[in-house]
Design an enzyme around this catalytic site. Structure first.
Site, PDB file in Angstrom:
ATOM      1  N   CYS A  41      -4.851  -1.509   1.257  1.00  0.00           N
ATOM      2  CA  CYS A  41      -5.193  -2.149  -0.003  1.00  0.00           C
ATOM      3  C   CYS A  41      -4.585  -1.318  -1.129  1.00  0.00           C
ATOM      4  O   CYS A  41      -4.852  -0.119  -1.236  1.00  0.00           O
ATOM      5  CB  CYS A  41      -6.710  -2.236  -0.167  1.00  0.00           C
ATOM      6  SG  CYS A  41      -7.223  -2.624  -1.847  1.00  0.00           S
ATOM      7  N   CYS A  55      -7.579   0.140  -3.632  1.00  0.00           N
ATOM      8  CA  CYS A  55      -8.501   1.237  -3.327  1.00  0.00           C
ATOM      9  C   CYS A  55      -8.036   2.127  -2.176  1.00  0.00           C
ATOM     10  O   CYS A  55      -8.623   3.173  -1.919  1.00  0.00           O
ATOM     11  CB  CYS A  55      -9.895   0.686  -3.011  1.00  0.00           C
ATOM     12  SG  CYS A  55      -9.977  -0.137  -1.415  1.00  0.00           S
ATOM     13  N   CYS A  99      -9.833  -7.479   0.214  1.00  0.00           N
ATOM     14  CA  CYS A  99     -10.183  -6.161   0.712  1.00  0.00           C
ATOM     15  C   CYS A  99     -11.696  -6.062   0.915  1.00  0.00           C
ATOM     16  O   CYS A  99     -12.465  -6.340  -0.004  1.00  0.00           O
ATOM     17  CB  CYS A  99      -9.713  -5.101  -0.276  1.00  0.00           C
ATOM     18  SG  CYS A  99     -10.276  -3.451   0.163  1.00  0.00           S
ATOM     19  N   CYS A 105     -13.164  -3.107  -1.695  1.00  0.00           N
ATOM     20  CA  CYS A 105     -13.272  -3.256  -3.153  1.00  0.00           C
ATOM     21  C   CYS A 105     -13.291  -4.712  -3.600  1.00  0.00           C
ATOM     22  O   CYS A 105     -13.479  -4.994  -4.780  1.00  0.00           O
ATOM     23  CB  CYS A 105     -12.121  -2.508  -3.853  1.00  0.00           C
ATOM     24  SG  CYS A 105     -10.516  -3.262  -3.591  1.00  0.00           S
ATOM     25  N   ASP A 134       2.534  -9.882   0.918  1.00  0.00           N
ATOM     26  CA  ASP A 134       3.842  -9.254   0.690  1.00  0.00           C
ATOM     27  C   ASP A 134       3.875  -8.448  -0.607  1.00  0.00           C
ATOM     28  O   ASP A 134       4.487  -7.385  -0.672  1.00  0.00           O
ATOM     29  CB  ASP A 134       4.937 -10.327   0.666  1.00  0.00           C
ATOM     30  CG  ASP A 134       5.072 -11.018   2.015  1.00  0.00           C
ATOM     31  OD1 ASP A 134       4.650 -10.417   3.023  1.00  0.00           O
ATOM     32  OD2 ASP A 134       5.591 -12.145   2.059  1.00  0.00           O
ATOM     33  N   GLU A 150      11.530  -0.266   2.362  1.00  0.00           N
ATOM     34  CA  GLU A 150      11.147   0.221   3.673  1.00  0.00           C
ATOM     35  C   GLU A 150      12.392   0.439   4.516  1.00  0.00           C
ATOM     36  O   GLU A 150      13.301  -0.383   4.503  1.00  0.00           O
ATOM     37  CB  GLU A 150      10.248  -0.803   4.368  1.00  0.00           C
ATOM     38  CG  GLU A 150       8.807  -0.414   4.369  1.00  0.00           C
ATOM     39  CD  GLU A 150       7.982  -1.432   5.111  1.00  0.00           C
ATOM     40  OE1 GLU A 150       7.160  -1.019   5.940  1.00  0.00           O
ATOM     41  OE2 GLU A 150       8.144  -2.632   4.874  1.00  0.00           O
ATOM     42  N   ASP A 187       9.609  -5.375  -0.714  1.00  0.00           N
ATOM     43  CA  ASP A 187       9.196  -5.551   0.672  1.00  0.00           C
ATOM     44  C   ASP A 187       9.942  -6.720   1.288  1.00  0.00           C
ATOM     45  O   ASP A 187      10.227  -7.706   0.615  1.00  0.00           O
ATOM     46  CB  ASP A 187       7.688  -5.813   0.731  1.00  0.00           C
ATOM     47  CG  ASP A 187       7.195  -5.975   2.162  1.00  0.00           C
ATOM     48  OD1 ASP A 187       7.575  -5.158   3.008  1.00  0.00           O
ATOM     49  OD2 ASP A 187       6.438  -6.924   2.433  1.00  0.00           O
TER      50      ASP A 187
HETATM   51 ZN   LIG Z   1      -9.516  -2.363  -1.670  1.00  0.00          ZN
END
Ligand SMILES: [Zn+2]
Length: 398
Positions: free
Chosen positions: A321, A324, A340, A343, A350, A268, A184
């Site tokens: 995330c 999850c 997150c 979760c 990054d 990307e 990234d």
């Molecule tokens: Zn999560």
């Protein structure tokens, strides 16, 4: 066989310098005239002018009395610059580049010589209409038995001469590696990878960019056409050249390492131009490097039998995330770490993005799956989208 470019500095004799400067001047004139003709034809007459037509124009220009000097230099670089213009238009229409600009004298220049316009004898380069070989400083040898297919002479804005030799070389592919990595474009670092690694920009970069900004500010204050302005411009050009050299060197080391260590590299597909506007220095430095980094990864992957997978840049790599799959509605650029809400996993922004990029890349690579369900052709999709985004109204849709 792959083509590899070898770049060297050289110090032309006065006679060579004179001829090369004239050649570049002619190439610039031909390029600019052809560009003007192509733009005019569209805007004034809604007509398309392509490479063939500009080539015919060149033949006519050479017959004009006022342009007689075009016949004094090798015709190959003139023809080549029409091909470059064609390529610039192709890139523009594909959404990869801006509308072509006129070439300016103070940006230096270049001249490309194909096989018919130079000789390679006793490991020396003889350009057409030059009696002596180019005094090249061979900082590294050409591969044994290699014969250049194209010779490009360049004068950079700070006044240095370079020659780039394109040669066919046999490159052995690397043995297969089990490793796969997502990369990234970092906000604080240059890159973050899915293994948790980060690579910062070279330490000297920030300092050099500050020096550049200062020199540019000084240049802006100098009176147009003055000798001081000329000197200030050279100073800017020299710092820019220094930055470009450092960047190239640094990126080569980085991309070679990534390619050696990994079989698949997911990145990307990030058009620098469309990036979120952010005036922070660190990010602008990374911006400039990203395109070059991806370019190097792609051709090196080609050489060594690796795979580079480009992910649609609209893929929400930062907001998702990686644990999850929860997607946060908003993620400001200054958020470095986050937890997150679904979760409870804590993320480095990054590195989390790099993990998502790897996952998306593998999906594309393994089964050709789309990254975004509403969009087919995930790998190529970004190109078409940029096209619609970038074509500004009024530009000829050739
Ligand atoms: Zn999560």
């Amino acid at each position: 066989m792959s083509q590899k470019a070898f770049r060297y500095r050289f110090y032309p004799t006065p006679e060579q310098e004179n001829l090369l400067r004239r050649t570049m001047g002619c190439a610039r004139l031909v390029y600019n005239r052809a560009l003007a003709a192509r733009s005019d034809a569209w805007y004034k007459h809604q007509k398309r002018v392509g490479y063939k037509e500009t080539s015919a124009m060149l033949t006519l220009w050479k017959k004009e009395d006022s342009l007689n000097f075009l016949n004094e230099v090798s015709c190959v670089p003139l023809q080549q610059c029409l091909r470059h213009l064609q390529k610039a238009f192709t890139n523009f229409f594909a959404g990869r580049a801006k509308y072509p600009n006129f070439k300016k004298k103070h940006n230096g220049g270049s001249a490309e010589f194909t096989k018919s316009a130079f000789k390679f004898r006793d490991n020396q380069i003889y350009l057409a209409k030059c009696s002596e070989p180019l005094p090249i400083r061979w900082s590294r040898p050409l591969p044994e038995g290699a014969k250049p297919s194209t010779v490009t002479v360049k004068l950079d804005p700070s006044g240095r001469w370079f020659v780039s030799l394109l040669v066919d070389v046999g490159i052995e592919t690397l043995p297969k590696s089990p490793n796969k990595i997502g990369v990234d474009l970092g906000v604080t670092s240059l890159i973050a990878d899915s293994n948790g690694g980060k690579v910062a920009n070279p330490k000297t970069f920030r300092k050099k960019h500050k020096r550049l900004a200062l020199a540019q500010k000084r240049l802006a204050k100098k009176q147009k056409g003055s000798n001081n302005r000329h000197k200030a411009r050279l100073k800017v050009a020299r710092i820019q050249a220094e930055i470009a050299d450092t960047r190239r060197d640094f990126l080569h080391k980085l991309t070679t390492r990534l390619i050696r260590e990994n079989q698949v590299i997911a990145v990307e597909d990030l058009a620098v131009k469309n990036m979120k506007k952010n005036h922070k220095l660190a990010l602008s430095i990374s911006d400039a490097s990203w395109g070059e980094l991806v370019r190097q990864l792609e051709y090196k992957a080609d050489w060594y039998g690796r795979t580079v997978v480009k992910i649609d840049r609209w893929f929400p790599s930062s907001k998702r995330c990686s644990n999850c799959g929860h997607i946060s509605p908003k993620m400001l650029l200054n958020v470095r770490d986050w937890v997150c809400p679904e979760c409870g996993h804590s993320h480095d922004r990054d590195i989390n993005a790099a993990i998502n990029i790897l996952a998306a890349g593998l999906a594309v690579e393994v089964c050709g799956a789309t990254v975004r369900p509403e969009q087919s052709k995930s790998v190529k999709a970004s190109a078409t989208k940029q096209k619609t985004l970038k074509r500004e109204p009024g530009n000829p849709p050739l």
